[in-house]
Scaffold this active site. Structure first.
Site, short mmCIF file in Angstrom:
data_model
loop_
_atom_site.label_atom_id
_atom_site.label_comp_id
_atom_site.label_asym_id
_atom_site.label_seq_id
_atom_site.Cartn_x
_atom_site.Cartn_y
_atom_site.Cartn_z
N GLU A 100 -12.16 -17.81 22.89
CA GLU A 100 -11.13 -18.38 22.02
C GLU A 100 -11.67 -19.57 21.24
O GLU A 100 -11.29 -19.79 20.09
CB GLU A 100 -9.91 -18.82 22.86
CG GLU A 100 -8.66 -19.08 22.06
CD GLU A 100 -8.54 -20.51 21.51
OE1 GLU A 100 -7.68 -20.74 20.64
OE2 GLU A 100 -9.31 -21.39 21.97
N ASP A 143 -12.93 -20.04 28.28
CA ASP A 143 -14.06 -20.70 27.64
C ASP A 143 -13.65 -22.08 27.16
O ASP A 143 -12.46 -22.35 26.91
CB ASP A 143 -14.61 -19.86 26.48
CG ASP A 143 -13.62 -19.66 25.35
OD1 ASP A 143 -12.45 -19.35 25.64
OD2 ASP A 143 -14.01 -19.82 24.17
#
Length: 385
Positions: free
Chosen positions: A140, A76
């Site tokens: 994250e 991400d």
């Protein structure tokens, strides 16, 4: 058809991942892409999604093998920001003058591509007596409640385990190889709400001013020396990040004031000990001023240290062999998912130069992607030697 015996290309994989618009919390196709390539290389791949957060667990070798080396990372990315300010398509993976541009180019699709390529080559060319694990999250950059945490929870329930783990976050300040992380400071945020009595500014004795009370509290907190550093950590820091009243009138003492502080703390403290200190200070100011002060604390991670030893020696030796640089052992910087992995197994971090992460025109030097793969491959060979 691709040659199954050809080395995995981390540059092409980085580009393919950048073209997946995986802005948190969107998966964007990145984990599907990795799962397909890893499965073709003999990895058993499992999606470990939780509460809509996408995660991928890939293992080559036997479950729970005592000689299991793991990599952790995320696909991400943070939002693009002002797309018009970019000189390249943020999801185009354009290569220009030896640099690849795109959101996630540094943080950390290149790192994921490098360790995935290294793992695929390693198990194909020198199948180890043990297992190789890739634990990759899509959460994250967000709240991180259902990312690596979810993967570790699932591993505990299903008997999966790593004996050691390397997180591939960018760690180098200036040159590839100049720094690795053997720990991180803890991070916590405290939000204060001071409630007094509203009144006319010409008659302050008839009011209880929450702004004055909050200013007194913030001054005491910011002026306090938390420590002078420890053996492996710099000094802890406290920053006042906002003081707000929302009061548009210059002649009204407001009834309420809010403030927030962020603390980055070393191993001289814990989230609990600092929370106790904050509560004592806020209660003291409340008693002095007659203003009620409420506090809400969020600890996003405790400080931790993987003491210098076999794991850090292995990584440092691989870095030196490939780059000629001896990495400094550091605990600097913000937080990473290593703060969760450390409860599972020894963990260190090593990755690329992170200067452009989260910036407009985020980019990675193409040659460094291949160099990072070579370092990771050497680490695997050393671990299973």
């Amino acid at each position: 058809m691709p040659d199954p015996h050809a080395p995995a290309d981390p540059v092409a994989l980085t580009a393919a991942l950048i073209r997946c618009p995986s802005v948190t919390p969107m998966e964007g196709g990145a984990l599907d892409l990795l799962a397909a390539q890893l499965a073709a290389a003999g990895f058993a791949c499992t999606r470990v999604d939780r509460n809509g957060t996408p995660n991928l667990y890939a293992r080559w070798g036997d479950k729970g093998h005592p000689r299991t080396f793991g990599f952790n990372g995320h696909t991400d990315v943070v939002p693009v920001g002002d797309a018009a300010a970019w000189t390249a398509d943020p999801f185009g993976a354009e290569i220009r003058d030896g640099w690849m541009y795109g959101r996630g180019a540094t943080d950390m699709k290149s790192g994921v591509a490098a360790f995935a390529a290294a793992a695929m080559d390693f198990v194909r060319d020198t199948p180890p007596d043990g297992a190789v694990v890739l634990a990759i999250t899509g959460d994250e950059e967000g709240e991180a409640t259902d990312g690596t945490r979810a993967l570790l929870d699932w591993m505990a329930r299903t008997g999966e385990a790593m004996a050691a783990c390397l997180v591939g976050e960018p760690t180098c300040p200036e040159t590839l190889g100049d720094m690795m992380k053997i720990g991180r400071r803890g991070s916590m945020t405290a939000r204060f709400t001071a409630r007094g009595v509203q009144g006319h500014s010409a008659y302050p004795h008839r009011a209880k001013n929450p702004v004055s009370a909050m200013a007194r509290l913030m001054d005491r907190l910011a002026g306090h020396e938390l420590d002078r550093g420890t053996d492996h950590f710099d000094t802890s820091t406290l920053a006042v990040t906002t003081i707000d009243t929302g009061n548009p009138a210059n002649n009204v003492i407001p009834a309420e004031c809010r403030a927030t502080v962020n603390i980055r703390f070393n191993d001289a403290h814990s989230g609990a000990s600092l929370t106790d200190w904050l509560r004592v200070e806020s209660d003291r100011v409340a008693a002095e001023t007659g203003v009620e002060i409420a506090m809400k604390v969020t600890v996003s991670g405790e400080s931790f240290l993987t003491p210098p030893g076999p794991l850090s020696d292995l990584v440092a030796a691989a870095v030196r062999a490939e780059t000629g640089v001896v990495p400094a052992l550091s605990t600097s910087g913000g937080t990473s998912d290593a703060r969760f992995v450390k409860d599972h197994c020894p963990v260190v971090e090593f990755g690329l130069v992170g200067k452009t992460m989260h910036q407009v025109d985020e980019r990675v030097e193409v040659a460094q992607i291949a160099a990072l793969k070579a370092i990771y491959l050497r680490i695997l060979r050393g671990w299973f030697a």
